[in-house]
Design a protein around this motif. Structure first.
Motif, PDB file in Angstrom:
ATOM      1  N   THR A 150     -26.718 -22.839 -11.278  1.00  0.00           N
ATOM      2  CA  THR A 150     -26.804 -24.297 -11.153  1.00  0.00           C
ATOM      3  C   THR A 150     -28.029 -24.694 -10.348  1.00  0.00           C
ATOM      4  O   THR A 150     -28.737 -25.643 -10.694  1.00  0.00           O
ATOM      5  N   GLY A 196     -21.120 -28.019  -5.637  1.00  0.00           N
ATOM      6  CA  GLY A 196     -20.269 -29.027  -6.282  1.00  0.00           C
ATOM      7  C   GLY A 196     -20.515 -29.113  -7.776  1.00  0.00           C
ATOM      8  O   GLY A 196     -19.584 -29.091  -8.587  1.00  0.00           O
ATOM      9  N   LEU A 197     -21.781 -29.203  -8.160  1.00  0.00           N
ATOM     10  CA  LEU A 197     -22.127 -29.257  -9.578  1.00  0.00           C
ATOM     11  C   LEU A 197     -21.750 -27.944 -10.264  1.00  0.00           C
ATOM     12  O   LEU A 197     -21.288 -27.950 -11.405  1.00  0.00           O
ATOM     13  N   VAL A 247     -18.146 -27.991 -11.369  1.00  0.00           N
ATOM     14  CA  VAL A 247     -17.922 -28.772 -12.593  1.00  0.00           C
ATOM     15  C   VAL A 247     -18.442 -28.005 -13.799  1.00  0.00           C
ATOM     16  O   VAL A 247     -17.768 -27.902 -14.826  1.00  0.00           O
ATOM     17  N   ARG A 248     -19.636 -27.455 -13.690  1.00  0.00           N
ATOM     18  CA  ARG A 248     -20.221 -26.714 -14.823  1.00  0.00           C
ATOM     19  C   ARG A 248     -19.384 -25.502 -15.198  1.00  0.00           C
ATOM     20  O   ARG A 248     -19.290 -25.158 -16.376  1.00  0.00           O
ATOM     21  N   GLY A 283     -16.170 -25.255 -14.873  1.00  0.00           N
ATOM     22  CA  GLY A 283     -14.819 -25.640 -15.265  1.00  0.00           C
ATOM     23  C   GLY A 283     -13.804 -25.559 -14.148  1.00  0.00           C
ATOM     24  O   GLY A 283     -12.614 -25.759 -14.370  1.00  0.00           O
ATOM     25  N   TYR A 297     -13.577 -27.609 -11.730  1.00  0.00           N
ATOM     26  CA  TYR A 297     -13.129 -28.990 -11.531  1.00  0.00           C
ATOM     27  C   TYR A 297     -13.449 -29.769 -12.793  1.00  0.00           C
ATOM     28  O   TYR A 297     -14.575 -29.745 -13.279  1.00  0.00           O
ATOM     29  N   ARG A 298     -12.444 -30.447 -13.299  1.00  0.00           N
ATOM     30  CA  ARG A 298     -12.624 -31.298 -14.473  1.00  0.00           C
ATOM     31  C   ARG A 298     -12.294 -32.733 -14.064  1.00  0.00           C
ATOM     32  O   ARG A 298     -11.150 -33.027 -13.730  1.00  0.00           O
ATOM     33  N   PRO A 299     -13.300 -33.598 -14.106  1.00  0.00           N
ATOM     34  CA  PRO A 299     -13.038 -35.004 -13.734  1.00  0.00           C
ATOM     35  C   PRO A 299     -11.993 -35.621 -14.655  1.00  0.00           C
ATOM     36  O   PRO A 299     -11.924 -35.308 -15.844  1.00  0.00           O
ATOM     37  N   GLU A 353     -13.124 -41.065 -14.420  1.00  0.00           N
ATOM     38  CA  GLU A 353     -13.524 -40.756 -13.038  1.00  0.00           C
ATOM     39  C   GLU A 353     -15.032 -40.587 -12.967  1.00  0.00           C
ATOM     40  O   GLU A 353     -15.639 -39.956 -13.823  1.00  0.00           O
ATOM     41  N   ILE A 411     -18.046 -39.126 -10.609  1.00  0.00           N
ATOM     42  CA  ILE A 411     -18.278 -38.213  -9.499  1.00  0.00           C
ATOM     43  C   ILE A 411     -19.754 -38.237  -9.127  1.00  0.00           C
ATOM     44  O   ILE A 411     -20.602 -38.619  -9.931  1.00  0.00           O
TER      45      ILE A 411
END
Length: 113
Positions: A59, A78-79, A82-83, A85, A87-89, A93, A95
């Motif tokens: 990332t 943080g990113l 998400v990338r 998986g 955390y899935r908004p 939502e 972010i």
């Protein structure tokens, strides 16, 4: 709460100090959490997300390659969650990520340019 070194807040409360790898030390910024912070996290039902080193590195590299933003490993965490998986908004939502490069050496980003 993103934490690349521990599984969940309850487990972290039992082992406030831990042995971690060098990159996760950079990303986490601290090996200890005060009791007040842990109590807040429990009350807010905060969960930790484990982000592995390769995801953080990839990332960080992506931010440099696509946007020429040099960030420290912790800022990429943080990113990376998400990338990867972790955390899935929720639908709708929004972010945001705070990206900081004040504590990084851009030399390793430049080596592949």
């Amino acid at each position: 709460m993103l934490n690349p070194t521990s599984g969940d807040v309850q487990a972290a409360a039992d082992r406030v100090t831990g042995v971690v790898r060098p990159l996760t030390v950079i990303a986490a910024a601290a090996l200890r959490a005060c009791g007040t912070a842990l109590a807040w996290a429990r009350a807010a039902d905060v969960r930790s997300i484990v982000v592995d080193d390769p995801a953080i590195i990839a990332t960080r590299r992506l931010l440099w390659d696509r946007h020429r933003i040099a960030v420290e490993h912790g800022a990429a965490t943080g990113l990376a969650a998400v990338r990867a998986g972790g955390y899935r908004p929720h639908r709708g939502e929004r972010i945001a990520f705070v990206l900081c490069g004040a504590n990084t050496d851009p030399a390793d980003l430049m080596s592949a340019v």
